[in-house]
Each structure stands twice: as C-alpha cells, then as structure tokens.
Design a protein around this motif. Structure first.
Motif, short mmCIF file in Angstrom:
data_model
loop_
_atom_site.label_atom_id
_atom_site.label_comp_id
_atom_site.label_asym_id
_atom_site.label_seq_id
_atom_site.Cartn_x
_atom_site.Cartn_y
_atom_site.Cartn_z
N ASP A 388 0.81 -1.22 0.00
CA ASP A 388 0.00 0.00 0.00
C ASP A 388 0.85 1.27 0.00
N THR A 422 -3.92 11.94 10.50
CA THR A 422 -5.05 11.01 10.47
C THR A 422 -4.89 9.97 11.59
N TYR A 426 -7.43 8.86 14.74
CA TYR A 426 -7.80 7.48 15.07
C TYR A 426 -7.18 7.00 16.39
N ARG A 458 -4.68 -3.03 14.21
CA ARG A 458 -5.53 -1.84 14.12
C ARG A 458 -4.77 -0.72 13.41
N ALA A 461 -4.72 -1.51 9.82
CA ALA A 461 -6.05 -1.28 9.21
C ALA A 461 -6.24 0.21 8.91
N VAL A 462 -5.84 1.08 9.84
CA VAL A 462 -5.99 2.53 9.61
C VAL A 462 -5.10 2.96 8.44
N LYS A 464 -4.10 1.14 5.98
CA LYS A 464 -4.67 0.59 4.73
C LYS A 464 -5.89 1.40 4.31
N MET A 465 -6.70 1.80 5.30
CA MET A 465 -7.88 2.61 5.00
C MET A 465 -7.44 3.91 4.31
N ILE A 466 -6.40 4.53 4.82
CA ILE A 466 -5.91 5.78 4.21
C ILE A 466 -5.49 5.50 2.76
N ASP A 468 -6.33 3.08 0.77
CA ASP A 468 -7.47 2.71 -0.10
C ASP A 468 -8.26 3.95 -0.51
N ASN A 469 -8.55 4.81 0.48
CA ASN A 469 -9.33 6.01 0.17
C ASN A 469 -8.59 6.91 -0.82
#
Ligand SMILES: *Cc1c(COP(=O)(O)O)cnc(C)c1O
Length: 505
Positions: A388, A422, A426, A458, A461-462, A464-466, A468-469
């Motif tokens: 990522d 970010t 979180y 966790r 995951a955060v 990866k979320m960044i 992905d978005n």
C-alpha cells in the motif's frame, strides 16, 4: 446562552487556561494575612511580591491534573515513534524504584551508608559491559545526546593524551541522527559526511573515500542498525580501516533494541557507545521521565572516561577506611587520565534502578527475545503495508523499525503529514515523520516488542484505509484531520517561521 454555560470545556474534556489567566483573587490556598506591627526578621525583601498567580489549592491541583491528561504517553496507546523505542515500562520497575532504600537516599551520603545503591550501579555497569562487549562503563550521562558528548570527549581526551590532538575530523553518514553531527561540532570537530548509497547503508567504498589517508580523522559516528532500520553489513570492515588509520568508532546506541542480547557491538568494531536506558531498557520517556545515557568503552578508552564510576574492592582485601566494598572511583586519587566530571553526583539513579530491574527480570535469554520480537513486529508491519505504501528498502527485511514513504499517496496530494494527522484522529500517536532526512516523505515505524498483534493490526487497518481512500480519490478528509483532538491542525509553517516562544499576557 447554553454555549456560555459550557464554555469551551465539553464532555469532560477541559480547555485549560494558563494559571495566570484564571481570575486573580486575593484568596490563596496557604497564606495567612500579613501580621500587623511585627518586624520581619528576614527583612522587607522576603515579602516582595513575586507575581505568582493567587489561586486556591483545588484550582492548582485541577489545573495540573487536567494538563497531565493532555499528555499522550506510552501508557495511553500505540506510540510507534521510530528511533525512539517507546516500549511499555513494566510496573515492577516502578515498584522497585520506590523502595525506601533507593528512593530516599541522598547523593551526598557517605559511600558506606549507600552500599546497596552502589552495588546496584556496579551491577548495571557490568550488565551493560556484558551486553555490549565494552567493559568500561560510566553511567553518568543524563540522556543519549549527553552520552554522545561524553563519548566524543573520551575520544578527544584519548587523542590528546596520545599526542594525536591534531585529529579534527569526525566522519558521519548522511542518515545520522541530528545529535551526532551536533555533538561532534560541540566538541570542536569538523564533520565529514559519508554519503549512503541507494541501499541506505554505508559502503566500504564510500567510507574509504571519506576517510582519505585518515591522518586528520579522530573517529566516526554511526548508528547500527541505522536510521533507515537497516543493519550496516559492511561496518566491521569500515571499522577495521578506521582503526588502521588511528581513529575510534563511536556507535550511537539508540537503536540497540534491535540487537540487545543478540549482537555485541564490540564484535563489529565499536570502541565507544552510548546506551539510551530510556529506550532499550524501558525506563520512561516521552513526557514520562528523565533520560539516561550511560557510555560503554573498550580497554583502549577506559582510562579516559568521565567519572564517577563505581568499583568493588577485590574480595580478599579489606575495604579501604570508611569506603565499604563498593566505592566511587575518583579522578584525583584513582585515575588522573580521566577527562573529568560531566554533571553533579552519579546520574539518573532512579533510571538505573528501573533499567537493572528490567534486565534482571528478563535475564539474558529474555533480552535476546526482546530484540527478536522487536524485529519480528517491525517486519510484520512492513510486510503488511509495503503493497500500500512505497517501502524504499522493502526488498530486504528490516531490523526493529519499518520505513515507508508517501511517494504513492503524494501523487493524489496526500502527504506524510496528512497521514500522521489522520493517525491522531484514530487515537494513535504518529510514527516518526520526515526522518531520516535522506528519505523523502519518510515514515519510520517502530512498534517495539511490547505491542500486541491486535494493536498492530488496528494500526495496519488505519494505514490501509488511508491508502485505499486515496486510491479511490477520496482525499479531502485527510487534509482536515485531526478533527476530534483538543487542537485541530496548526499552522506549522507560521509556527516555524515566526515562533512565539514567550507567553504574552
Ligand atoms: C533518541 C536518539 C538519540 C538521542 O537520545 P536522547 O536521549 O533523546 O538525547 C540519538 N540518536 C538516535 C538515533 C536516537 O534515536
């Protein structure tokens, strides 16, 4: 109206003014009214107004308790600050440090009344000597940077005593922590940079070039593993060339957590090294406690260390008059070659207690497990995130910290600072950002061995979320975070350009 009632404090989250911003009043928590017609024996000056805020005791107490809750620490949550080794501080350390015989002694007590404390320091010296392979240990420096100063002053003293005082150059790789060149400059040395190559490491070739004939070189300062989280594979060879040229190898030991119990730095050619007790050996830092940066040297340098150093009288001999079995080595009487004293008393004694407690409770095998787990955790994060994020050295395994950059996200306008902010949103402390300087948009992540897989998952995951978005073009929110923290984004450019360093009431 309702807003007025609430003020800016909401949901048990207090907006805390400075003490001086509270309404001033006459009522103080402790003072009695000034007596009339009684001559003061201390003179009028003793009663001069020194401008302290006049507040009641509960106000003062609440003020400081509220401030303390604003301080994010390792006891709050994940704190993967690379190069800083923010690991859990075991409560056992705290319990031992609070024992009367350690907490309530005074550094000016005679040696014979503090034999236990001196024995503890002696043991800690021996553990550090054993773990590094460098058996001359001085515990006194108050932090890592102070240890660097102590180490370079030891090197300088050795050169001066050996007729080599003309050596004025310290070699430093471009990936070095800022304290390395700063310390060298403070000691009056000139810094010559060793450029690291694409692989992030010091190569023999680059080292040779920087060394030249070596006649003016006093030493080199290198951290291993380096600030890219990589083990310096060619360092032993560089050390040999340096030694042949008459220089000393200073190792910045801040990254010792990757090696402790597994590799002895003396074995790859180190002559002197500082240890950050507050990193590797779990004594609190980052808003939690003072640092402590003992230095360890080999036999070439031990005569030139700063003092005090604790010694034990060899057992068949009676202890010298009034000294006890453990005593503090003094420059004047015991070893005139030492360069001198760096600070008052012995150093951060409370940290010595915590560090030795940590060592004894882990044992040698436990400490080896520490470094292995720290390296495993960092590689877990690297393996999960390198698809990522751009991982400049992702083709290799890392040591105790994983290095990523914002190269992929930057194309969509989301940069390292946005990612860091970010993470705050979180509930996590950001990683170290924009360091090492040699890697653009660097994010240096050090989970340490004390984080659970759940916590790391966790974080992953955060992250990866960044990623992905950003990939889907949803980037706006990342420029606005943090939204829920006590403070939103600050104007960092203005803060850097026009720093206001004084409170103007
Ligand atoms: C932390 C650190 C230092 C300095 O240590 P302090 O205790 O903060 O003075 C030096 N070098 C490296 C690589 C570090 O991570």
């Amino acid at each position: 109206m309702t807003q007025d009632l609430i003020g800016t404090s909401r949901a048990l989250n207090y907006e805390e003014p400075l003490l001086w911003e509270y309404a001033q009043n006459e009522a103080s928590g402790v003072d009695f009214p000034r007596p009339k017609n009684i001559p003061l024996r201390t003179g009028q000056a003793a009663r001069a107004d020194i401008g302290l805020a006049q507040l009641k005791e509960p106000q003062v107490l609440r003020h400081f308790v509220r401030l303390s809750t604003k301080n994010f620490s390792i006891d709050h949550g994940f704190f993967p600050l690379g190069s800083c080794t923010m690991k859990h501080n075991p409560r056992l350390n705290e319990k031992i440090a609070r024992l009367d015989g350690f907490a309530n002694i005074h550094p000016m007590q005679p040696d014979c009344t503090v034999q236990g404390a001196l024995e503890l320091m002696f043991k800690l010296q021996n553990w550090l000597g054993e773990l590094t392979g460098l058996r001359g240990v001085c515990l006194t420096p108050a932090a890592g940077a102070h240890g660097e100063l102590a180490g370079l002053m030891t090197i300088r003293r050795a050169h001066e005593m050996n007729g080599q005082g003309h050596r004025k150059v310290i070699l430093c790789p471009d990936s070095a922590h800022g304290t390395n060149p700063a310390t060298a400059a403070m000691c009056g040395y000139e810094i010559r940079v060793i450029p690291t190559r694409e692989n992030g490491c010091v190569t023999v070739e680059a080292f040779k070039e920087a060394l030249g004939d070596g006649k003016d070189v006093a030493g080199m300062m290198v951290t291993n593993p380096n600030t890219c989280g990589l083990f310096e594979r060619e360092i032993a060879e560089c050390a040999k060339l340096l030694h042949d040229a008459g220089g000393y190898f200073y190792c910045d030991g801040a990254n010792f957590n990757a090696l402790v119990g597994t590799v002895r730095p003396a074995d790859f050619g180190v002559d002197v090294m500082h240890i950050n007790l507050h990193k590797t050996f779990s004594t609190p830092h980052g808003g939690g406690g003072p640092g402590s940066g003992p230095i360890c040297v080999n036999e070439k340098l031990s005569a030139y260390l700063p003092y005090p150093i604790v010694r034990r009288v060899p057992s068949p001999q009676p202890s010298p008059e009034g000294r006890g079995s453990y005593y503090v080595l003094e420059k004047e009487t015991d070893r005139p070659t030492m360069f001198g004293r760096l600070r008052s008393f012995q150093g951060q004694f409370g940290m010595f207690v915590r560090a030795l407690t940590y060592m004894l409770s882990h044992g040698g095998d436990g400490l080896r497990q520490v470094s292995q787990d720290a390296v495993l955790n960092a590689n877990y994060i690297l393996a999960k995130l390198k698809g990522d994020y751009h991982a400049p050295f992702g083709d290799k395994t890392c040591m105790h910290e994983a290095l990523l950059t914002d190269k992929i996200q930057k194309e969509s306008g989301v940069t390292t600072i946005d990612i860091a902010k970010t993470l705050i949103e979180y509930g996590m402390h950001p990683m170290t950002i924009y360091f090492p300087l040699v890697v653009q948009g660097a994010m240096l992540i050090e989970p340490t061995e004390t984080e659970s897989k759940e916590t790391m998952d966790r974080f992953i995951a955060v992250m990866k979320m960044i990623a992905d978005n950003v990939k889907q073009g949803e980037t706006e929110a990342f420029h606005e975070y943090p939204k829920s923290a006590p403070r939103r984004r600050l104007d960092e450019v203005k803060a850097a350009r026009q720093p206001v360093l004084k409170y103007i009431g």
